[in-house]
Design a protein around this motif. Structure first.
Motif, PDB file in Angstrom:
ATOM      1  N   LEU A   1       0.835  -1.207   0.000  1.00 18.61           N
ATOM      2  CA  LEU A   1       0.000   0.000   0.000  1.00 18.61           C
ATOM      3  C   LEU A   1       0.863   1.248   0.000  1.00 18.61           C
ATOM      4  O   LEU A   1       0.509   2.262  -0.595  1.00 18.61           O
ATOM      5  CB  LEU A   1      -0.914  -0.001   1.214  1.00 18.61           C
ATOM      6  CG  LEU A   1      -2.255  -0.666   0.959  1.00 18.61           C
ATOM      7  CD1 LEU A   1      -3.092  -0.652   2.223  1.00 18.61           C
ATOM      8  CD2 LEU A   1      -2.994   0.046  -0.165  1.00 18.61           C
ATOM      9  N   LEU A   2       2.018   1.170   0.656  1.00 16.59           N
ATOM     10  CA  LEU A   2       2.930   2.313   0.626  1.00 16.59           C
ATOM     11  C   LEU A   2       3.390   2.540  -0.814  1.00 16.59           C
ATOM     12  O   LEU A   2       3.485   3.677  -1.283  1.00 16.59           O
ATOM     13  CB  LEU A   2       4.107   2.049   1.557  1.00 16.59           C
ATOM     14  CG  LEU A   2       4.963   3.264   1.884  1.00 16.59           C
ATOM     15  CD1 LEU A   2       4.122   4.347   2.505  1.00 16.59           C
ATOM     16  CD2 LEU A   2       6.100   2.886   2.812  1.00 16.59           C
ATOM     17  N   ILE A   3       3.669   1.433  -1.513  1.00 15.52           N
ATOM     18  CA  ILE A   3       4.040   1.545  -2.922  1.00 15.52           C
ATOM     19  C   ILE A   3       2.897   2.172  -3.704  1.00 15.52           C
ATOM     20  O   ILE A   3       3.080   3.101  -4.513  1.00 15.52           O
ATOM     21  CB  ILE A   3       4.385   0.155  -3.504  1.00 15.52           C
ATOM     22  CG1 ILE A   3       5.598  -0.410  -2.786  1.00 15.52           C
ATOM     23  CG2 ILE A   3       4.630   0.272  -4.999  1.00 15.52           C
ATOM     24  CD1 ILE A   3       5.960  -1.792  -3.246  1.00 15.52           C
ATOM     25  N   ALA A   4       1.703   1.650  -3.426  1.00 16.74           N
ATOM     26  CA  ALA A   4       0.543   2.168  -4.168  1.00 16.74           C
ATOM     27  C   ALA A   4       0.360   3.651  -3.908  1.00 16.74           C
ATOM     28  O   ALA A   4       0.098   4.435  -4.834  1.00 16.74           O
ATOM     29  CB  ALA A   4      -0.714   1.405  -3.762  1.00 16.74           C
ATOM     30  N   ALA A   5       0.531   4.043  -2.651  1.00 21.56           N
ATOM     31  CA  ALA A   5       0.379   5.463  -2.333  1.00 21.56           C
ATOM     32  C   ALA A   5       1.409   6.279  -3.078  1.00 21.56           C
ATOM     33  O   ALA A   5       1.103   7.320  -3.679  1.00 21.56           O
ATOM     34  CB  ALA A   5       0.520   5.669  -0.833  1.00 21.56           C
ATOM     35  N   GLY A   6       2.662   5.792  -3.074  1.00 13.15           N
ATOM     36  CA  GLY A   6       3.718   6.524  -3.763  1.00 13.15           C
ATOM     37  C   GLY A   6       3.424   6.652  -5.229  1.00 13.15           C
ATOM     38  O   GLY A   6       3.548   7.730  -5.829  1.00 13.15           O
ATOM     39  N   ILE A   7       3.019   5.539  -5.851  1.00 14.11           N
ATOM     40  CA  ILE A   7       2.739   5.587  -7.287  1.00 14.11           C
ATOM     41  C   ILE A   7       1.525   6.464  -7.559  1.00 14.11           C
ATOM     42  O   ILE A   7       1.478   7.196  -8.543  1.00 14.11           O
ATOM     43  CB  ILE A   7       2.554   4.153  -7.835  1.00 14.11           C
ATOM     44  CG1 ILE A   7       3.899   3.446  -7.807  1.00 14.11           C
ATOM     45  CG2 ILE A   7       2.010   4.184  -9.252  1.00 14.11           C
ATOM     46  CD1 ILE A   7       3.883   2.058  -8.349  1.00 14.11           C
ATOM     47  N   GLY A   8       0.577   6.419  -6.645  1.00 18.51           N
ATOM     48  CA  GLY A   8      -0.587   7.284  -6.812  1.00 18.51           C
ATOM     49  C   GLY A   8      -0.202   8.738  -6.816  1.00 18.51           C
ATOM     50  O   GLY A   8      -0.568   9.505  -7.708  1.00 18.51           O
ATOM     51  N   ILE A   9       0.549   9.138  -5.802  1.00 15.23           N
ATOM     52  CA  ILE A   9       0.985  10.539  -5.744  1.00 15.23           C
ATOM     53  C   ILE A   9       1.800  10.865  -6.986  1.00 15.23           C
ATOM     54  O   ILE A   9       1.633  11.916  -7.610  1.00 15.23           O
ATOM     55  CB  ILE A   9       1.813  10.785  -4.477  1.00 15.23           C
ATOM     56  CG1 ILE A   9       0.997  10.494  -3.233  1.00 15.23           C
ATOM     57  CG2 ILE A   9       2.343  12.215  -4.462  1.00 15.23           C
ATOM     58  CD1 ILE A   9      -0.017  11.512  -2.871  1.00 15.23           C
ATOM     59  N   PHE A  10       2.683   9.949  -7.347  1.00 15.51           N
ATOM     60  CA  PHE A  10       3.493  10.194  -8.532  1.00 15.51           C
ATOM     61  C   PHE A  10       2.617  10.284  -9.777  1.00 15.51           C
ATOM     62  O   PHE A  10       2.946  10.985 -10.734  1.00 15.51           O
ATOM     63  CB  PHE A  10       4.530   9.077  -8.683  1.00 15.51           C
ATOM     64  CG  PHE A  10       5.403   9.254  -9.890  1.00 15.51           C
ATOM     65  CD1 PHE A  10       6.237  10.361  -9.994  1.00 15.51           C
ATOM     66  CD2 PHE A  10       5.372   8.343 -10.941  1.00 15.51           C
ATOM     67  CE1 PHE A  10       7.028  10.539 -11.114  1.00 15.51           C
ATOM     68  CE2 PHE A  10       6.160   8.527 -12.053  1.00 15.51           C
ATOM     69  CZ  PHE A  10       6.988   9.621 -12.143  1.00 15.51           C
ATOM     70  N   GLY A  11       1.470   9.577  -9.752  1.00 17.83           N
ATOM     71  CA  GLY A  11       0.528   9.698 -10.866  1.00 17.83           C
ATOM     72  C   GLY A  11       0.122  11.145 -11.074  1.00 17.83           C
ATOM     73  O   GLY A  11       0.060  11.645 -12.205  1.00 17.83           O
ATOM     74  N   GLY A  12      -0.126  11.835  -9.978  1.00 19.98           N
ATOM     75  CA  GLY A  12      -0.432  13.256 -10.099  1.00 19.98           C
ATOM     76  C   GLY A  12       0.717  13.993 -10.743  1.00 19.98           C
ATOM     77  O   GLY A  12       0.526  14.848 -11.614  1.00 19.98           O
ATOM     78  N   CYS A  13       1.946  13.637 -10.349  1.00 20.65           N
ATOM     79  CA  CYS A  13       3.113  14.305 -10.925  1.00 20.65           C
ATOM     80  C   CYS A  13       3.234  14.001 -12.403  1.00 20.65           C
ATOM     81  O   CYS A  13       3.652  14.849 -13.200  1.00 20.65           O
ATOM     82  CB  CYS A  13       4.371  13.861 -10.210  1.00 20.65           C
ATOM     83  SG  CYS A  13       4.311  14.170  -8.461  1.00 20.65           S
ATOM     84  N   ILE A  14       2.870  12.783 -12.797  1.00 23.40           N
ATOM     85  CA  ILE A  14       2.913  12.424 -14.217  1.00 23.40           C
ATOM     86  C   ILE A  14       2.001  13.349 -15.002  1.00 23.40           C
ATOM     87  O   ILE A  14       2.382  13.898 -16.041  1.00 23.40           O
ATOM     88  CB  ILE A  14       2.487  10.945 -14.403  1.00 23.40           C
ATOM     89  CG1 ILE A  14       3.556  10.022 -13.865  1.00 23.40           C
ATOM     90  CG2 ILE A  14       2.217  10.651 -15.871  1.00 23.40           C
ATOM     91  CD1 ILE A  14       3.197   8.557 -13.966  1.00 23.40           C
ATOM     92  N   GLY A  15       0.804  13.527 -14.480  1.00 28.73           N
ATOM     93  CA  GLY A  15      -0.127  14.394 -15.198  1.00 28.73           C
ATOM     94  C   GLY A  15       0.380  15.813 -15.256  1.00 28.73           C
ATOM     95  O   GLY A  15       0.419  16.430 -16.317  1.00 28.73           O
TER      96      GLY A  15
END
Lengths: 204, 103, 838, 431
Positions: C378-392
């Protein structure tokens, strides 16, 4: 002495009131009204309510009645205006009034005041008539207490008692009345200002 | 000094009240009706102040009567304005003429 | 720092930056309302429009810059940070264990301030690290203030690599408090925040000033938009929107500064969306143009895709951490921990434990909830999620296509929003949120950056629109930053963020100047030879091109800003590759792309300014821009040249580096990974720098061969690689791909839905309604006979009773009074009858 | 005992039997409470009646003399004895001799009653006027309030007179008077409340006592607002006495004689008696409210008489105070006369505008200003309470108990009132 004064004032008050009823001339009615109200003020003084009495004189006698007479003069279509009421109405009204009076007097006489006082005493422990801070000697120095009560402090209730929460007094009603008076002032000025109707509707 | 009990004051109040009612009921003059109202209020005031001395009301009775006086003055002002308006419209202050709402 | 001094400094900084942040908001309000109502209240100014809005905006942001600058110096003076470069950080980090008071650290730090030269001192650095050997595995480098006793905190005063000693966090205003959920406006101020503030406000000031000149044609009551064709061959006419432009710019400045200043991730999200809105408004500034409005929509929607990930990340974080705050650095309130402090211990390590339910990470916090933990995945998922915002937001693969289209906005917007600040916000957030990223996430970041930088660079090679070249270049450079962050070069990524902001905004403004001078001609194929017409633009652009290409004088190792930062990135990549041989692409792709970058940037410059004029008409009408536009160019070019000299900038950035970065480390949780330490990076710096410089020189030379000297005709190459060229011109088919992957399937599904709707649902509804009609006709009959009859009976009887009671309503006041009196009498009689006194 | 007849001087002595040294040889036995009250009332009324007639007489004489001086006429200074004082006496006798008549059209009952209403109310107002420290017939808490109330009754008599005369001049005069008085009572009340606000009492005797000492203790010098308030008060009292330039109710040039057109003889003279008496009364009121009352304004003199333990010296001091009050009031009366013969008469609309558009707002402003000043100036006590109002008044009441009974009850429970005064900051909003 007290009885004498009471008799004088009560007679003047009642007589004035009856004269108001019987008189047909408006200005005379106003004059009798002044007598009645002034005597009532005297009764107030006897009841140790000096501030109320003074207010009664200033506002009622000095203000309201003058205003009424002023109104009479503004609306008088002729000198010494009298609009007579029919004797039938008079009799009818006096009959009902007498009934009413009789009923009230009977009711008042039936009340057992001492018994009530005893009940109150048993419920609240002390005599309801002897409140700490309130003037038992009855010299009528109520101005300060009333002023303070209107500003939110109750000497007569709060002094001498170890109360957590002092009473709020009459601050809010006082403010409401103030605003109310302002509203009345504006409303009366608005209502009474001279309006000239172009055409008065015949019907309605 | 012999005292005058509460009953005396209440009786005076009752007389004033009843006179006021009769005045309201019989006067055709609008201002006369107003005077009746004043009498009624005054009768009530006498009772208030009497109870404030003899009854449990205390200062509250006096303050209530103060409010009554002040509000009666306000009421008189408004009622007078209404009477004036009535006079402007009907050229009289006979309240019997104000029967437009008759059924 | 003593707690008192800490609080005092924190308060000063908070208010300086707070004012700098809020001033543009005030400016926005004044400009938007003043601009809107101004012309209504002042009919005398018919046709003439005032530039007041612009002056207001410039004043706000300029004041913001001065405030930021003073805040920066206050911070610097108060925290007494030691400037360190990458090489020194690790050394400092561990040396505090052994030799504390020998003053050695200070000496080294100052050395670096003065003399830039990794090579000169590298040997010395290596020696130092050998004296205090450490292993990358266990690594207790520097600790932070959290969890320290006050004495310890004092021990570490003035320590250069102690990020939380140089950071200030707190709350401006608490908005709401629902149970545990605290929504507040926080601030988190450290060196990075302050640098970002200075950078953003400086660039924004320059761009505001530039825009006064660039947008001057909006200063009219009757603006003719040549790009909107109405039927009948006419153009669209509308009132000029000068004030609106500056109002939006001010709003954007406010949002961007808020994003940087934000002290919790939720606040970041709010301002994240706000900059998105500003971007939308500014891209769609020429809203009547179809291309502009669709581009704005595209940008907005693609950002939403990324933000969805952001939201998921936020939810996970909230669920497991119960707070949004980054970190609580107040030494007096040590118990109240932020996200970073909960996730990592005082050595910057994650506390990963294997349980039968999988790996979990123990969270630090108050003693009573010591059992708090979060599943590792879940920590990974959270990180990738936040990074998803950065991708956009940062236009990373696969959400990069919106950025080139965003060039529909006015050029100052492209310079400010879509190159220097907003798109860099993704990188900034990645850097800021770094402690929450597990190695797996970092690897994802690195690969995303790697793919992005290559795609961007290759498309830029074939683009002919001057602004689009720069846009793709921006995508590519952002990829570089992400890559650097992903491979552990935290400082390198953010270093490049700052330098890139300067030279990219410079180049955008130059292109704006060119476009302005050429009367809104953007195609490079119609330019050429403009160096005679617009010398200042030409040479400032050249500075930008050299800076981004990373060219330098080989022997002296003196170059422009981009040289240093790109070197750092490539070095990080090389160091990473040496630790993880499987991920060799993370070094080679950026290296090759460095060459491509130099190629397409010089291509742009040559095509625009060098050679013979290609379109005589454009050439004849071209002219140099007014000084209000060229002065910002000169200012920015000075920064593009010198902002990275002497390593001061990098040192400042590194003061806010998360603790665990400096020493590198290994991880073997889901993916085996070794992150390079500062030493490792420094060790390969020279090699990487030489390689990158070589690639850049080759690229530049090739470009000169193609486009300046004309030795090889580009058209020939184009023809021989027509497939590749077409592929690149079509932007790697991304738009088409998305069309096929998402848009068309949605259309198909929509058609299915329509037919289902029409054939099934509608039929059902129609039959229902027919049944209802039948039923209601029966109902009507019932109604009319029974119900109406009943009601009528009631009505008529009421009417009759009323009629009979009419007599009582005499309308006579006096009778009514009699009635009242009699009524009271009657009541009393009843009372006596039924309630006799007992 | 009943407040209606509460006095501070004579009745106290009478009730307990007179044992003053002066009266020793009289050896009067105690006469009981009722008897004492009646006797006290009679004494008071006699004294007041004498005093009531005197200023009227002197006022009429002064009016004549002053107007003659102002208008440069010689007659009034020559005729009627030395300085012409006999002329007033002669006029009085002439008026008494005249036939008492009333018009046919008049409402005879009201026509006859009206002058008495006027004179009774005018006289009754003197009941509350302290002539020197403690020399007051009725020392009431609501003294000023009642005085104003009773003064306003005078208006009623004038309206009745105007109405009942059955003449249009009289009716107009009465209506003007009604309109004017109802309006002018507002600024009169507000400006009179300002000294009350500072003194914290409506007892005129108390108000006067508070101004002892040097003359800068007079309320007129209390602050700039009271200074202005005095002039507003003076202007308003001019109007409430129907004095020029506000004498629209009896404007000779338009209304023949206004409300007293149809009156003659004794009834007419009664109106004038009342007018001059109330001229004096409002002047004395102004002196007590603003100009230091019966105090000379020179502290050593007053203190000498007050501090002395000898009752004879005290008595002498009171006599001096009486004289001072007389002198001060007479100066104000002179000012009124001066104004009458100097300024032209206003129009009725100007009179109303002066009141409603200028005097009312000005007096409201002055009231607010005086309030603010009292709250801000340290060491001053506003409305008998310390700044913060509300329940903090309790604290003030405890410090200066209004009555003995209150004080007796309050003292043992100091803790309770401390607790309440803590809350007071909440109620009063001082926090």
């Amino acid at each position: 002495m007290e009885l004498l004064l009471f008799t004088v004032f009560a007679a003047a008050a009642c007589g004035g009131a009856i004269a108001v009823v019987l008189s047909q001339n408006v200005v005379r009615m106003a004059f009798y009204l002044v007598i009645s109200l002034g005597s009532t003020a005297g009764l107030f003084f006897m009841l140790n309510a000096d501030f109320v009495g003074a207010t009664q004189l200033l506002i009622y006698v000095g203000g309201t009645v003058v205003l009424l007479i002023f109104g009479v003069m503004l609306t008088a279509s002729g000198p010494f205006l009298t609009i007579k009421s029919s004797p039938g109405d008079m009799v009818q009204a006096i009959l009902v009034g007498a009934l009413f009076l009789g009923m009230v007097v009977v009711t008042v006489l039936q009340v057992d005041w001492d018994g009530n006082a005893a009940k109150l005493e048993s419920r609240y422990g002390v005599s309801s008539l002897e409140r700490p801070g309130y003037n038992q000697r009855g010299e009528g120095h109520t101005t300060r207490s009333i002023g303070a009560a209107l500003l939110g402090a109750r000497f007569d209730k709060d002094l001498g008692k170890n109360r957590e929460q002092p009473s709020t007094g009459y601050l809010l009603p006082f403010e409401i009345v103030s605003v109310h008076l302002l509203v009345v002032l504006i409303g009366a000025a608005y209502l009474a200002r001279a309006k000239r109707r172009v055409n008065v509707p015949s019907e309605f | 000094m012999e005292g005058v009990g509460i009953n005396g004051y209440l009786a005076v109040g009752a007389v004033l009240f009843v006179c006021g009612v009769i005045c309201m009921a019989t006067k055709r003059n609008g201002i006369g009706v107003l005077m009746g109202v004043e009498l009624v209020l005054n009768g009530a005031n006498v009772n208030f102040v009497a109870f404030s001395k003899f009854g449990p009301l205390g200062l509250d009775g006096q303050i209530a009567s103060l409010f009554v006086i002040v509000l009666a003055a306000a009421e008189a002002a408004v009622a007078l304005a209404i009477v004036l308006n009535f006079y402007n419209n009907h050229l009289t202050i006979d309240v019997d003429r104000a029967n437009e709402l008759q059924g | 720092m003593t707690p008192e001094a800490y609080i005092q400094t924190g308060t000063t900084l908070k208010w300086l930056l707070g004012i700098a942040w809020l001033l543009p908001l005030v400016g926005f309000a004044v400009e938007i309302f003043g601009g809107y109502w101004g012309k209504r209240f002042d009919p005398a100014s018919n046709g003439k429009k005032t530039k007041l809005a612009a002056y207001m905006a410039v004043f706000c942001i300029g004041t913001g810059f001065l405030l930021s600058l003073s805040a920066f110096f206050i911070w610097k003076g108060a925290t007494d940070v030691q400037l360190v470069t990458a090489a020194h950080a690790a050394e400092h980090g561990e040396s505090h264990d052994g030799d504390h008071g020998d003053g050695h650290d200070h000496h080294d730090g100052h050395d670096h301030d003065e003399g830039h030269g990794h090579d000169a001192e590298s040997g010395h650095d290596q020696d130092e690290s050998h004296e205090h050997p450490h292993s990358n595995e266990t690594l207790p480098p520097a600790d932070d203030v959290r969890g320290q006793s006050p004495e310890e905190a004092e021990d570490h005063e003035g320590h250069g690599n102690d990020p939380y000693a140089a950071a200030f966090s707190g709350t401006f205003y608490e908005l709401a408090h629902f149970g545990d959920l605290r929504i507040s406006i926080d601030y988190y101020i450290d060196g990075l925040t302050l640098l970002m503030f200075c950078m953003v406000t400086l660039i924004a000031t320059c761009i505001h000033i530039f825009a006064i000149g660039y947008m001057s044609d909006e200063l009219t009551e009757d603006y003719e938009d040549h790009f909107v064709h109405l039927p009948g061959g006419k153009h669209f006419h509308r009132p000029g929107r000068f004030y609106r432009f500056f109002a939006f710019l001010s709003l954007f400045s406010f949002s961007m500064l808020g994003l940087v200043l934000a002290g919790n991730i939720f606040q970041v999200f709010v301002f994240w969306e706000l900059v998105g809105v500003c971007s939308y408004l500014l891209i769609g500034f020429y809203v009547e143009r179809h291309s502009a409005s669709t581009a704005a929509n595209k940008a907005f929607i693609m950002n939403r895709v990324g933000d969805f990930g952001f939201l998921i990340g936020l939810m996970i974080l909230w669920t497991y951490f119960g707070t949004f705050q980054f970190a609580n650095t107040d030494p007096q309130a040590a118990g109240d921990l932020g996200l970073f402090q909960m996730a990592r211990d005082s050595h910057g390590q994650l506390d990963v434990v294997d349980t039968e339910e999988g790996k979990i990470v123990h969270l630090r916090g108050s003693p009573e909830d010591s059992e708090r933990s979060i599943p590792y995945w879940l920590l990974i998922a959270a990180g990738i999620g936040i990074f998803g915002g950065c991708i956009g937001k940062s236009a990373q693969f696969p959400l990069q296509p919106w950025l080139p289209d965003a060039m529909e906005g006015p050029t100052p917007v492209s310079a400010l929003v879509h190159s220097a600040t907003m798109v860099a916000a993704g990188v900034y957030l990645t850097g800021r949120f770094y402690p929450m990223f597990t190695p797996e996430v970092l690897l994802t970041i690195a690969y995303i950056g790697c793919i992005t930088l290559f795609i961007g660079a290759t498309i830029a090679v074939v683009a002919t629109d001057i602004k689009r070249v720069l846009a793709y270049s921006t995508i590519s450079q952002l990829g570089y930053m992400m890559l650097a962050l992903g491979v552990g070069g935290w400082g390198a990524g953010l270093y490049h963020l700052i330098t890139h902001a300067f030279f990219k905004s410079l180049m955008f403004l130059c292109s704006g100047s060119v476009i302005h001078g050429c009367h809104h001609e953007q195609e490079m194929t119609k330019m050429g030879g403009l160096y005679k017409k617009m010398p200042i633009t030409c040479w400032t652009m050249f500075i930008g091109v050299v800076a981004i290409s990373g060219l330098a004088i080989p022997v002296l190792n003196v170059g422009l800003a981009g040289f240093y930062s790109k070197d750092a990135i490539v070095a990080s990549g090389l160091a990473f590759m040496s630790g993880n041989a499987t991920h060799f692409l993370l070094f080679f792709v950026p290296l090759v792309t460095a060459g491509i970058t130099a190629f397409y940037m010089f291509r742009l410059w040559f095509m625009t300014f060098a050679g013979p004029p290609k379109d005589q008409h454009v050439y004849d009408h071209a002219h140099e821009s007014p000084s209000v536009m060229t002065v910002p160019l000169i200012i920015l070019s000075i920064f593009a040249i010198g902002c990275a000299w002497f390593g001061v900038l990098e040192g400042w950035i590194l003061t806010s580096e998360p603790t665990h970065v400096a020493a590198g480390g290994t991880s073997a949780h889901h993916v085996a990974l070794t992150l390079p330490s500062h030493d490792a990076i420094h060790g390969v710096h020279h090699t990487a720098g030489t390689a990158a410089l070589f690639a850049a020189v080759v690229g530049a030379a090739l470009s000169a061969v193609f486009y300046w000297k004309g030795l090889v005709d580009p058209a020939v190459i184009k023809r021989s690689f027509s497939g590749v060229h077409h592929f690149l011109v079509e932007k790697w088919q991304f738009d088409n791909l998305y069309d096929v992957m998402f848009v068309r399937p949605v259309h198909v599904v929509a058609r299915w839905c329509t037919s289902f709707d029409k054939n099934v649902l509608d039929a059902f509804l129609h039959s229902l309604s027919r049944m209802t009609v039948v039923a209601s006709s029966w109902d009507r009959k019932f109604d009319e006979t029974f119900v109406d009859g009943l009601v009528n009976i009631v009505g008529t009887s009421t009417y009759r009773v009323g009629r009979s009671l009419q007599v009582v309503q005499t309308g006579k006041l006096r009778q009514y009074i009699m009635f009242i009196a009699l009524g009271v009498l009657g009541l009393f009689v009843l009372l006596f009858m039924f309630f006799p006194r007992t | 005992m009943m407040p209606l007849l509460a006095t501070e001087t004579i009745s106290e002595l009478l009730r307990e039997g007179i044992d003053l040294p002066v009266f020793d040889f009289w050896d009067i036995p105690p006469i009981g409470e009722t008897g004492a009250l009646i006797l006290a009332a009679i004494v008071h009324v006699a004294l007041l009646a004498g005093f009531f007639g005197l200023p009227a007489f002197a006022g009429i004489w002064a009016e004549r003399k002053v107007s003659a001086r102002i208008q440069d006429r010689l007659g009034p200074t020559r005729t009627g004895g030395r300085f012409g004082w006999l002329q007033s006496l002669a006029d009085g006798i002439k008026l008494l001799q005249k036939e008492d008549l009333w018009p046919n059209a008049a409402d005879s009952m009201l026509f006859r009653v009206a002058p008495y209403v006027v004179v009774v109310s005018s006289f009754a107002a003197f009941l509350f006027l302290p002539f020197s420290d403690g020399w007051v017939a009725l020392s009431l808490d609501v003294g000023l309030f009642l005085a104003l109330a009773i003064l306003s009754l005078e208006v009623l008599g004038i309206i009745l007179a105007g109405y009942s005369s059955g003449s249009k001049w009289s009716l107009f005069g009465g209506m003007r008077e009604a309109a004017q008085m109802v309006s002018y009572e507002v600024p009169l009340g507000i400006t009179a409340v300002i000294p009350v606000l500072i003194a914290g009492s409506m007892n005129l005797n108390e108000i006067g006592r508070m101004q002892s000492g040097w003359f800068w203790n007079w309320f007129i010098f209390h602050d700039p607002f009271t200074f202005l308030a005095f002039f507003v008060f003076f202007t308003v009292t001019l109007a409430s006495n129907k004095r020029a330039p506000f004498d629209l109710a009896e404007a000779e040039s338009e209304l023949v004689g206004g409300f007293h057109t149809e009156y003659s003889g004794f009834r007419w003279s009664v109106f004038f008696l009342a007018e001059y008496a109330s001229m004096y009364f409002v002047s004395a009121l102004g002196v007590i409210l603003f100009l230091g009352g019966w105090w000379t304004g020179i502290a050593p003199i007053d203190n000498f008489f007050r501090a002395s333990g000898d009752w004879r010296v005290n008595y002498l001091g009171n006599v001096l105070g009486f004289a001072v009050l007389l002198i001060k009031s007479s100066k104000l009366v002179f000012l009124q006369i001066w104004i009458r013969w100097t300024l032209p008469r206003l129009r009725i609309d100007q009179v109303m505008v002066t009141c409603l558009k200028y005097l009312v707002p000005i007096s409201c402003f002055l009231f607010l200003g005086a309030t603010t000043w009292s709250l801000l100036a340290p060491g001053r006590v506003a409305m008998g309470m310390k700044p913060g109002l509300g329940a903090r008044a309790i604290e003030a009441a405890v410090e200066t108990p209004a009555t003995e009974s209150e004080a007796a009850i309050v003292r043992p429970v100091d803790d309770a009132h401390v607790a309440m005064s803590d809350d007071s900051s909440m109620i009063g909003g001082a926090k």
